[in-house]
Design a protein around this motif. Structure first.
Motif, PDB file in Angstrom:
ATOM      1  N   ARG A   1      18.809  -6.683   8.809  1.00  0.00           N
ATOM      2  CA  ARG A   1      18.257  -7.982   9.228  1.00  0.00           C
ATOM      3  C   ARG A   1      16.735  -7.939   9.298  1.00  0.00           C
ATOM      4  O   ARG A   1      16.078  -8.967   9.154  1.00  0.00           O
ATOM      5  N   GLN A   2      16.190  -6.753   9.543  1.00  0.00           N
ATOM      6  CA  GLN A   2      14.742  -6.607   9.591  1.00  0.00           C
ATOM      7  C   GLN A   2      14.165  -6.263   8.223  1.00  0.00           C
ATOM      8  O   GLN A   2      12.961  -6.022   8.103  1.00  0.00           O
ATOM      9  N   GLY A   3      15.031  -6.238   7.199  1.00  0.00           N
ATOM     10  CA  GLY A   3      14.570  -5.950   5.854  1.00  0.00           C
ATOM     11  C   GLY A   3      14.491  -4.478   5.527  1.00  0.00           C
ATOM     12  O   GLY A   3      13.955  -4.108   4.480  1.00  0.00           O
ATOM     13  N   VAL A   4      15.016  -3.613   6.409  1.00  0.00           N
ATOM     14  CA  VAL A   4      14.964  -2.172   6.179  1.00  0.00           C
ATOM     15  C   VAL A   4      16.222  -1.775   5.420  1.00  0.00           C
ATOM     16  O   VAL A   4      17.327  -1.790   5.969  1.00  0.00           O
ATOM     17  N   ALA A   5      16.056  -1.406   4.143  1.00  0.00           N
ATOM     18  CA  ALA A   5      17.205  -1.109   3.296  1.00  0.00           C
ATOM     19  C   ALA A   5      17.586   0.362   3.309  1.00  0.00           C
ATOM     20  O   ALA A   5      18.742   0.703   3.064  1.00  0.00           O
ATOM     21  N   PHE A   6      16.613   1.249   3.573  1.00  0.00           N
ATOM     22  CA  PHE A   6      16.876   2.679   3.487  1.00  0.00           C
ATOM     23  C   PHE A   6      16.192   3.407   4.640  1.00  0.00           C
ATOM     24  O   PHE A   6      15.291   2.869   5.297  1.00  0.00           O
ATOM     25  N   THR A   7      16.625   4.632   4.850  1.00  0.00           N
ATOM     26  CA  THR A   7      15.931   5.555   5.737  1.00  0.00           C
ATOM     27  C   THR A   7      15.605   6.812   4.944  1.00  0.00           C
ATOM     28  O   THR A   7      16.187   7.077   3.890  1.00  0.00           O
ATOM     29  N   GLY A   8      14.671   7.580   5.452  1.00  0.00           N
ATOM     30  CA  GLY A   8      14.296   8.830   4.813  1.00  0.00           C
ATOM     31  C   GLY A   8      13.543   9.693   5.801  1.00  0.00           C
ATOM     32  O   GLY A   8      13.118   9.222   6.866  1.00  0.00           O
ATOM     33  N   GLY A   9      13.383  10.950   5.479  1.00  0.00           N
ATOM     34  CA  GLY A   9      12.680  11.873   6.359  1.00  0.00           C
ATOM     35  C   GLY A   9      11.880  12.879   5.564  1.00  0.00           C
ATOM     36  O   GLY A   9      12.173  13.158   4.397  1.00  0.00           O
ATOM     37  N   LEU A  10      10.844  13.415   6.213  1.00  0.00           N
ATOM     38  CA  LEU A  10      10.031  14.448   5.584  1.00  0.00           C
ATOM     39  C   LEU A  10       9.169  15.110   6.640  1.00  0.00           C
ATOM     40  O   LEU A  10       9.011  14.590   7.764  1.00  0.00           O
ATOM     41  N   ASP A  11       8.617  16.262   6.296  1.00  0.00           N
ATOM     42  CA  ASP A  11       7.656  16.938   7.153  1.00  0.00           C
ATOM     43  C   ASP A  11       6.373  16.109   7.169  1.00  0.00           C
ATOM     44  O   ASP A  11       5.879  15.680   6.118  1.00  0.00           O
ATOM     45  N   SER A  12       5.833  15.873   8.363  1.00  0.00           N
ATOM     46  CA  SER A  12       4.657  15.010   8.479  1.00  0.00           C
ATOM     47  C   SER A  12       3.460  15.552   7.700  1.00  0.00           C
ATOM     48  O   SER A  12       2.577  14.793   7.290  1.00  0.00           O
ATOM     49  N   ARG A  13       3.419  16.877   7.457  1.00  0.00           N
ATOM     50  CA  ARG A  13       2.300  17.457   6.709  1.00  0.00           C
ATOM     51  C   ARG A  13       2.325  17.065   5.236  1.00  0.00           C
ATOM     52  O   ARG A  13       1.328  17.217   4.527  1.00  0.00           O
ATOM     53  N   ARG A  14       3.470  16.557   4.764  1.00  0.00           N
ATOM     54  CA  ARG A  14       3.596  16.166   3.352  1.00  0.00           C
ATOM     55  C   ARG A  14       3.351  14.669   3.155  1.00  0.00           C
ATOM     56  O   ARG A  14       3.549  14.159   2.052  1.00  0.00           O
ATOM     57  N   LEU A  15       2.950  13.989   4.225  1.00  0.00           N
ATOM     58  CA  LEU A  15       2.626  12.564   4.112  1.00  0.00           C
ATOM     59  C   LEU A  15       1.173  12.413   3.684  1.00  0.00           C
ATOM     60  O   LEU A  15       0.264  12.963   4.323  1.00  0.00           O
ATOM     61  N   LEU A  16       0.947  11.667   2.626  1.00  0.00           N
ATOM     62  CA  LEU A  16      -0.405  11.457   2.102  1.00  0.00           C
ATOM     63  C   LEU A  16      -0.891  10.068   2.513  1.00  0.00           C
ATOM     64  O   LEU A  16      -0.281   9.058   2.161  1.00  0.00           O
ATOM     65  N   VAL A  17      -1.975  10.026   3.277  1.00  0.00           N
ATOM     66  CA  VAL A  17      -2.568   8.760   3.724  1.00  0.00           C
ATOM     67  C   VAL A  17      -3.618   8.344   2.707  1.00  0.00           C
ATOM     68  O   VAL A  17      -4.578   9.082   2.442  1.00  0.00           O
ATOM     69  N   LEU A  18      -3.455   7.158   2.127  1.00  0.00           N
ATOM     70  CA  LEU A  18      -4.287   6.719   1.002  1.00  0.00           C
ATOM     71  C   LEU A  18      -5.427   5.801   1.408  1.00  0.00           C
ATOM     72  O   LEU A  18      -6.363   5.608   0.626  1.00  0.00           O
ATOM     73  N   SER A  19      -5.363   5.186   2.590  1.00  0.00           N
ATOM     74  CA  SER A  19      -6.402   4.213   2.955  1.00  0.00           C
ATOM     75  C   SER A  19      -6.673   4.297   4.451  1.00  0.00           C
ATOM     76  O   SER A  19      -5.800   4.692   5.232  1.00  0.00           O
ATOM     77  N   PRO A  20      -7.872   3.944   4.854  1.00  0.00           N
ATOM     78  CA  PRO A  20      -8.175   3.930   6.290  1.00  0.00           C
ATOM     79  C   PRO A  20      -7.531   2.729   6.973  1.00  0.00           C
ATOM     80  O   PRO A  20      -7.156   1.753   6.323  1.00  0.00           O
ATOM     81  N   ALA A  21      -7.407   2.830   8.285  1.00  0.00           N
ATOM     82  CA  ALA A  21      -6.843   1.725   9.053  1.00  0.00           C
ATOM     83  C   ALA A  21      -7.896   0.641   9.245  1.00  0.00           C
ATOM     84  O   ALA A  21      -9.097   0.923   9.268  1.00  0.00           O
TER      85      ALA A  21
END
Length: 758
Positions: free
Chosen positions: A113-133
């Protein structure tokens, strides 16, 4: 108008939550996703990010445009991340599994209902941040962090600080889960989120303060009524609080209605409650169509609907005279006003409870009676707490040092509210169980509306509401029940079996994973509540392994049992002691073969294992010393084998003959279900209690094929969900909770002439 807006919201939400996914992306396979973080929730040891995915593709290929949302669970300490930032991650697209047991909450439906179709997981160190907030996000988050530190520094307890920050900054995740249960029982659950109550209280307080300032400014405003100046000036303060607390839909609804009221005061126009509610609906449908299905928002709208339509007739029905405004004696006038305030609050609380009862009953299975009184006591404190939270946060932004007295007072007011909540939650009959009304909800709503809006004899239609509730409560009693019902619950990789007969109930094992989710809270207790089971005649721990004992211990803390059976010769290990302690005053017995049979309603329980002391000493594994039960109901027999393996089966087979239904020993492992056991039992039906995609590969393909070669009908809790056996003493029928799926191990075999399940 409200009905048409709700329909429009549903239609737009369906469009908003559509998934556009290229065919080359395989669900469950590794994938690269790139998109914008819409929400970041931090919990102990993990961070959940709601990601609006714009591009995705296989790890070795280019990224293609897509359109869907997913929840990413980050393990470990995540990099600084705020909503609005663009990120890239490698994960797997895992669709939410449907509920597998009766009574289990459907978390997947809420996510969809919130539009979330999937879930997933990963180690936070493998997350790549591409833009500043965005700069404003950074400033807002920095303010929230500093505010949280300042509140904790002056708070009498961690829980009081968490409650105050829930109202001051929308940080509900910091509040312990046990308090949600206490607030729910006490009828004060609406306090735990920034809702209409808090926004309305803030609007009134802001209006009063600004009006007094306008009056004191002198000649400049004498040509205007103070309300005409103060009312529109209060609107920005209301919306600033809503934005600072993260734009929660119920708060947005209340802010829109408060804006309508305040602008109406400035224009000398009376605000109508239903028109204000419709205006809020227009804004929410345009801003976030999927929010129309949000539980808190639906309850918020129904509460206001109840206040508008039900409060006046409820107040008229009270045998209490309204205060006389012409009363000259000050004390009597104050006393009359105090009684009227209590009466109005009581009617408002009752109206909100009655309006939301069908949804509350369907979602939680109970309604708080304590809320009728607790709201009378707590609402003044909640109003004060809202003022301290909003005022403290606003003053903290300007000058943190001057905000300390407000933060200190707010933290202690939160502590007082926690004490009040604990007292009301512990009161007898604080909440009562109410079955779901289902289709009777329409009858219930018709009764309330007829009574609220009708006159004369038409008001007798109000009797439809209690009639609908009574019919829902009597339906389970009047529905014929089978002589024996055995339900193999789907609790992941573990066992949990509920046996019911003649109004008496048995629970065998409870699943569980060390450090994992509480299988009792997630699966067992919701099933027991849905089945109307509040007490057990017997609980059985087959053997002290975590996937059998942890959930049982958790369940027995909340559901009392008269007896507890444990395997003889266990030696009193830590898991056994944990289960025995959870059973409290229950009669604890160590059982072995030869233990006297026990009557359970119309059925009889026979203990077939573990073997006696001499044979037990020769069995090396704990699995082989499992409690084995034979449930006998007329000509029907159900064999519950625990986790016995080859050695234990050899000892057991000598005491067995053909059975109707058997739980596969040790989850269908190749170390069990020997040819000898199967030749002696020749089960018509076999149930494998296994978890989805379990790492052991249970049930092993050759074991399932072995049963099928005998003509046994195979059932699996990972594919079929909970499997229920119903018996009339002569035959059985098996009912899977989920639609049947072909077993991956299924092979064509010759079938014997056994009746097929429905």
């Amino acid at each position: 108008m409200l009905a048409s807006l709700w329909a429009a919201g549903v239609g737009l939400a369906h469009w908003e939550t559509q998934v556009a996914l290229p065919g080359e992306l395989t669900r469950g396979a590794p994938v690269i996703v790139e998109g914008e973080a819409e929400r970041v929730d931090r919990f102990e040891g993990t961070t959940r990010v709601r990601l609006a995915v714009a591009r995705a593709g296989p790890p070795s290929g280019p990224l293609a445009p897509v359109r869907f949302r997913m929840n990413l669970s980050l393990r470990g300490e995540p990099p600084p991340l705020l909503p609005g930032q663009r990120v890239r991650a490698e994960t797997k697209l895992m669709p939410a599994a449907p509920p597998s047991n009766p009574g289990e909450k459907d978390f997947g439906a809420a996510r969809r209902r919130q539009g979330v179709a999937f879930t997933g997981g990963l180690d936070s160190r493998r997350l790549l941040v591409l833009s500043p907030a965005p700069a404003w996000r950074v400033a807002l988050e920095d303010t929230r962090i500093r505010l949280a530190a300042a509140v904790h520094a002056v708070s009498p307890s961690k829980d009081a600080a968490a409650l105050f920050l829930t109202l001051a900054a929308g940080q509900r995740a910091a509040l312990d889960d046990s308090w949600e249960e206490a607030f729910s029982r006490a009828g004060l659950a609406h306090v735990l989120s920034v809702s209409g109550l808090h926004v309305a209280a803030l609007a009134l307080m802001t209006l009063a303060v600004l009006r007094r300032l306008v009056v004191r400014t002198g000649e400049r405003w004498r040509m205007l009524d103070a309300r005409q100046v103060a009312a529109p000036a209060a609107v920005p303060f209301v919306w600033a609080y809503v934005v600072f607390t993260d734009n929660q839909p119920p708060a947005v609804r209340s802010a829109v209605m408060a804006t309508v009221v305040l602008l109406g005061l400035a224009l000398w126009r009376r605000a109508d409650g239903l028109n204000g509610l419709a205006a809020a609906a227009v804004v929410l449908v345009a801003w976030a169509p999927s929010s129309v299905a949000d539980l808190s928002l639906r309850l918020s709208f129904l509460a206001v609907f109840g206040l508008v339509l039900l409060s006046p007739p409820l107040r008229q029905a009270l045998p209490l005279a309204e205060p006389d405004p012409a009363e000259s004696r000050r004390v009597h006038r104050w006393w009359g006003q105090a009684k009227e305030t209590v009466a109005q609050t009581l009617c408002a609380s009752a109206a909100a409870t009655l309006a939301g009862l069908p949804i509350v009953a369907a979602t939680f299975g109970r309604v708080s009676l304590a809320g009728l009184i607790s709201n009378v006591v707590a609402l003044p404190l909640c109003g004060l707490l809202t003022g301290l939270a909003a005022g403290g946060a606003a003053l903290f932004i300007v000058t943190p040092s001057l905000a300390t007295p407000l933060l200190w007072a707010g933290a202690w007011a939160s502590e007082l509210l926690l004490v009040i909540t604990r007292l009301f939650a512990a009161a007898p009959l604080a909440s009562v169980e109410v079955p779901s009304l289902g289709l009777l909800s329409a009858l219930y709503a018709a009764g309330l509306l007829t009574w609220a809006l009708g006159t004369g004899r038409w008001r007798l239609g109000g009797l439809l509401a209690p009639a609908a509730v009574a019919a829902a409560m009597l339906a389970p009693v009047l529905t014929p029940r089978p002589g024996l019902r055995v339900t193999f619950l789907s609790v992941g990789q573990g066992d949990s079996v509920v046996v019911s007969s003649g109004g008496e109930h048995l629970l065998v094992d409870g699943g569980g994973v060390p450090g994992g989710m509480d299988t009792a809270e997630r699966f067992i207790l919701p099933y027991l509540k849905q089945a109307g089971i509040s007490r057990l005649a017997l609980a059985v721990l087959s053997h002290p392994h975590p996937d059998h004992a942890l959930g049982l211990a958790s369940a027995l803390k909340q559901v009392p049992t008269a007896r507890l059976w444990m395997p003889a010769g266990d030696g009193g290990g830590p898991l056994s002691r944990q289960v025995a302690a959870a059973a409290g005053p229950a009669l604890v017995e160590e059982v072995e073969v030869g233990h006297p049979p026990l009557r359970l309603g119309e059925a009889t329980l026979e203990v077939l294992g573990p073997p006696g002391p001499d044979a037990r000493e020769l069995l090396e594994g704990v699995n082989d010393r499992s409690v084995v039960l034979l449930v006998r109901h007329g000509d029907v027999t159900v064999l519950l084998t625990g986790d016995v393996e080859a050695e234990g089966e050899a000892e057991l087979a000598e005491r067995l003959g053909p059975v109707t239904v058997m739980k596969a020993p040790h989850h269908g492992s190749r170390t069990s279900s020997t040819e000898t056991l199967l030749e002696r039992t020749r089960p018509r039906h076999v149930v494998f209690c296994v978890g989805r995609r379990n790492r052991y590969g249970f049930p092993h393909a050759e074991v399932e094929a072995r049963y099928r070669a005998l003509g046994s009908e195979c059932w699996r809790t990972d594919l079929h969900g909970a499997v229920t056996v119903e018996s009339d003493g002569q035959d059985v029928r098996l009912l899977p909770f989920l639609p049947s799926e072909p077993s991956p191990a299924a092979v064509p075999v010759a079938r014997t002439a056994h009746p097929s399940p429905p």
